[in-house]
Design a protein around this motif. Structure first.
Motif, PDB file in Angstrom:
ATOM      1  N   PHE A 189       0.802  -1.224   0.000  1.00 19.69           N
ATOM      2  CA  PHE A 189       0.000   0.000   0.000  1.00 19.69           C
ATOM      3  C   PHE A 189       0.836   1.277   0.000  1.00 19.69           C
ATOM      4  N   ARG A 190       2.115   1.149  -0.144  1.00 19.09           N
ATOM      5  CA  ARG A 190       2.988   2.313  -0.227  1.00 19.09           C
ATOM      6  C   ARG A 190       3.873   2.190  -1.463  1.00 19.09           C
ATOM      7  N   ASN A 191       4.663   3.179  -1.721  1.00 17.98           N
ATOM      8  CA  ASN A 191       5.467   3.232  -2.938  1.00 17.98           C
ATOM      9  C   ASN A 191       6.774   2.454  -2.761  1.00 17.98           C
ATOM     10  N   TYR A 192       6.650   1.129  -2.562  1.00 17.12           N
ATOM     11  CA  TYR A 192       7.843   0.286  -2.435  1.00 17.12           C
ATOM     12  C   TYR A 192       8.224  -0.273  -3.799  1.00 17.12           C
ATOM     13  N   THR A 193       9.482  -0.592  -3.947  1.00 15.69           N
ATOM     14  CA  THR A 193       9.962  -1.123  -5.227  1.00 15.69           C
ATOM     15  C   THR A 193       9.573  -2.596  -5.376  1.00 15.69           C
ATOM     16  N   ALA A 194       9.629  -3.064  -6.621  1.00 13.06           N
ATOM     17  CA  ALA A 194       9.356  -4.474  -6.887  1.00 13.06           C
ATOM     18  C   ALA A 194      10.367  -5.363  -6.155  1.00 13.06           C
ATOM     19  N   LYS A 195      11.594  -4.918  -6.059  1.00 15.22           N
ATOM     20  CA  LYS A 195      12.625  -5.699  -5.366  1.00 15.22           C
ATOM     21  C   LYS A 195      12.279  -5.865  -3.895  1.00 15.22           C
ATOM     22  N   GLU A 196      11.782  -4.817  -3.267  1.00 15.48           N
ATOM     23  CA  GLU A 196      11.401  -4.904  -1.857  1.00 15.48           C
ATOM     24  C   GLU A 196      10.212  -5.840  -1.663  1.00 15.48           C
ATOM     25  N   ARG A 197       9.246  -5.800  -2.563  1.00 15.48           N
ATOM     26  CA  ARG A 197       8.074  -6.665  -2.456  1.00 15.48           C
ATOM     27  C   ARG A 197       8.432  -8.135  -2.672  1.00 15.48           C
TER      28      ARG A 197
END
Length: 482
Positions: A189-197
């Motif tokens: 729900f926040r602006n995290y990167t694909a790598k973090e997800r």
């Protein structure tokens, strides 16, 4: 003369010894004879043993030549009688993949703490009291259980399962207790990167691929429980929603349990969302079934849900429809967080209604469907994907036997939900309700440690074991032929 008489030979030998001395000699002779007989008998036995190959020695050598048996399982009798489809080995994962997520529960959600939601092995906090009119004896069986807590519930139950083995060589299936839903939740729900997800999922699969039993099967006898809908793990582009966990190459053969499956993915099995009712005994379950069966229902239908700020929101349409039919319909407005931590008002609305409206949730399915059915209310669906090709192990392949379908397009075009539902006779309603109540034991999750009757968890694990056993049998048969 006196001296001569002393050395003169006696005339009769029987007068040489006194009478008592003679008796002692006889006893000694008998003893010698007895000992001689025993010695002779022992010599005969020894000659027989030394001269004949001993069967006992031969058997002993055979035992020594046999391969050592594996260590006994925790519950050997259950393995033989109740685990006909095999045993499950539970991986002891590094804590970063499960326990550490629970320990850092305050970081699981970007807005508020999730510590209550993950407490009590996923059951959540026990409720305070019970709603008026419900059996007071059942108060200890009710918890505020989160809809996405399945990963924790399955892990806790699997550790105590009757078919769990600590010997991987004896396992039919390998369970991966990774809390994938918890790991990705805060990144959604926040602006995290694909790598973090993707980070937790990527690390988990790298760890798994180093394990010997993974290498033996390449994951084809492994399974996992995903506490969120499958769509949260199917990102195809970096800018899209969710993680790409399911799309990672190492996941191609892993069997997946999830609260909503992809109908076109044969490796996915949908399992019920957890409700707040966790019976601790069969008597708890029977008491509840009788209660919902005899409940006096005063509303034709009910709608529980919150409006959404999206164009042509179908939930808002249902809410308005229900308010316009207030003589027949009851509304519980769950806008905001009003129903987030649970409220007895939701259950009471379902208990008082013959039917409950079930629009799609964040995906096509929703936890409310099972809350509704738990109360003995008949679900009304507007998307076929909300029930068709879902939960076949727990409900049935014929949803029309226990539910109603009204096409959402007809509702948008002005069709009256009330008129459709009034078209069902009391006999039809009775039969559908009986079917709903029949399914309750199959979709609730019993309290941990309660083994009185099979529940959703038991059905899921039994199904996984049977499927993996059948999957292995053709391979075994082929090896024998070769």
């Amino acid at each position: 003369m006196m001296e001569h008489s002393l050395f003169q030979s006696p005339k009769k030998s029987k007068n040489i010894l006194p009478k008592n001395t003679l008796n002692s000699v006889k006893v000694s002779l008998y003893r010698c004879l007895y000992l001689s007989i025993i010695l002779l008998f022992q010599i005969l036995i020894l000659n027989f043993v030394l001269g004949t190959p001993s069967k006992s020695i031969s058997i002993h050598n055979q035992i020594l030549q046999q391969k050592p048996k594996p260590l006994p399982l925790t519950l050997p009798s259950l393995q033989n009688k109740e685990c006909q489809s095999g045993m499950v080995f539970v991986y002891d994962l590094p804590v970063m993949f499960n326990k550490e997520l629970i320990d850092n529960c305050q970081d699981l959600d970007p807005w508020h703490s999730r510590c209550n939601a993950v407490s009590n092995d996923g059951l959540g906090p026990i409720t305070s009291g019970i709603s008026a009119g419900m059996p007071e004896n059942l108060a200890p069986a009710w918890y505020w259980t989160d809809m996405f807590a399945g990963e924790i519930i399955y892990h806790a139950r699997m550790l105590k399962h009757k078919c769990r083995t600590t010997e991987p060589d004896l396992a039919t299936a390998f369970y991966i207790p990774f809390y994938a839903g918890l790991a990705v939740a805060k990144y959604l729900f926040r602006n995290y990167t694909a790598k973090e997800r993707d980070w937790h999922g990527k690390m988990l699969l790298e760890w798994l691929q180093d394990q010997p039993y993974w290498k033996r099967s390449n994951g084809s006898d492994h399974f996992i429980m995903l506490g969120r809908m499958t769509w949260d793990f199917r990102r195809s582009k970096n800018e899209d929603w969710g993680s790409s966990f399911i799309n990672m190459s190492a996941m191609k053969q892993i069997l997946r349990l999830c609260v909503e499956r992809n109908p076109w993915d044969h490796l996915e099995i949908s399992v019920p969302y957890p409700t707040g009712f966790h019976p601790k005994s069969k008597s708890d379950l029977d008491l509840w079934l009788n209660f919902v069966q005899t409940r006096n229902r005063t509303n034709l239908f009910t709608f529980v849900g919150g409006k959404r700020k999206v164009k042509s929101d179908f939930r808002s349409l249902l809410s308005s429809h229900c308010y316009n039919e207030s003589d027949s319909c009851r509304v519980v407005d769950c806008s905001g967080t009003r129903c987030y931590d649970g409220t007895w008002e939701v259950l009471e609305a379902f208990l008082d209604s013959d039917f409950c409206l079930q629009p799609r949730g964040d995906a096509h399915t929703r936890k409310s469907t099972f809350d509704c059915m738990l109360a003995g209310s008949i679900p009304v669906f507007f998307w076929k994907r909300s029930i068709y090709d879902q939960y076949q192990w727990f409900l049935t392949a014929q949803p029309e036997n226990f539910s109603v379908f009204i096409d959402r397009k007809d509702v948008r075009n002005g069709a009256s939900i009330k008129k459709v539902l009034e078209g069902y006779s009391r006999e039809q309603v009775r039969r559908m309700r009986e079917k709903v109540i029949e399914f309750i034991p199959r979709f609730v999750y019993n309290y941990i440690g309660s083994d009185d009757t099979p529940d959703a968890f038991d059905l899921a694990i039994d199904g996984v074991l049977k499927r993996l056993k059948e999957q292995k049998e053709p391979n075994n048969a082929q090896l024998k032929e070769e």
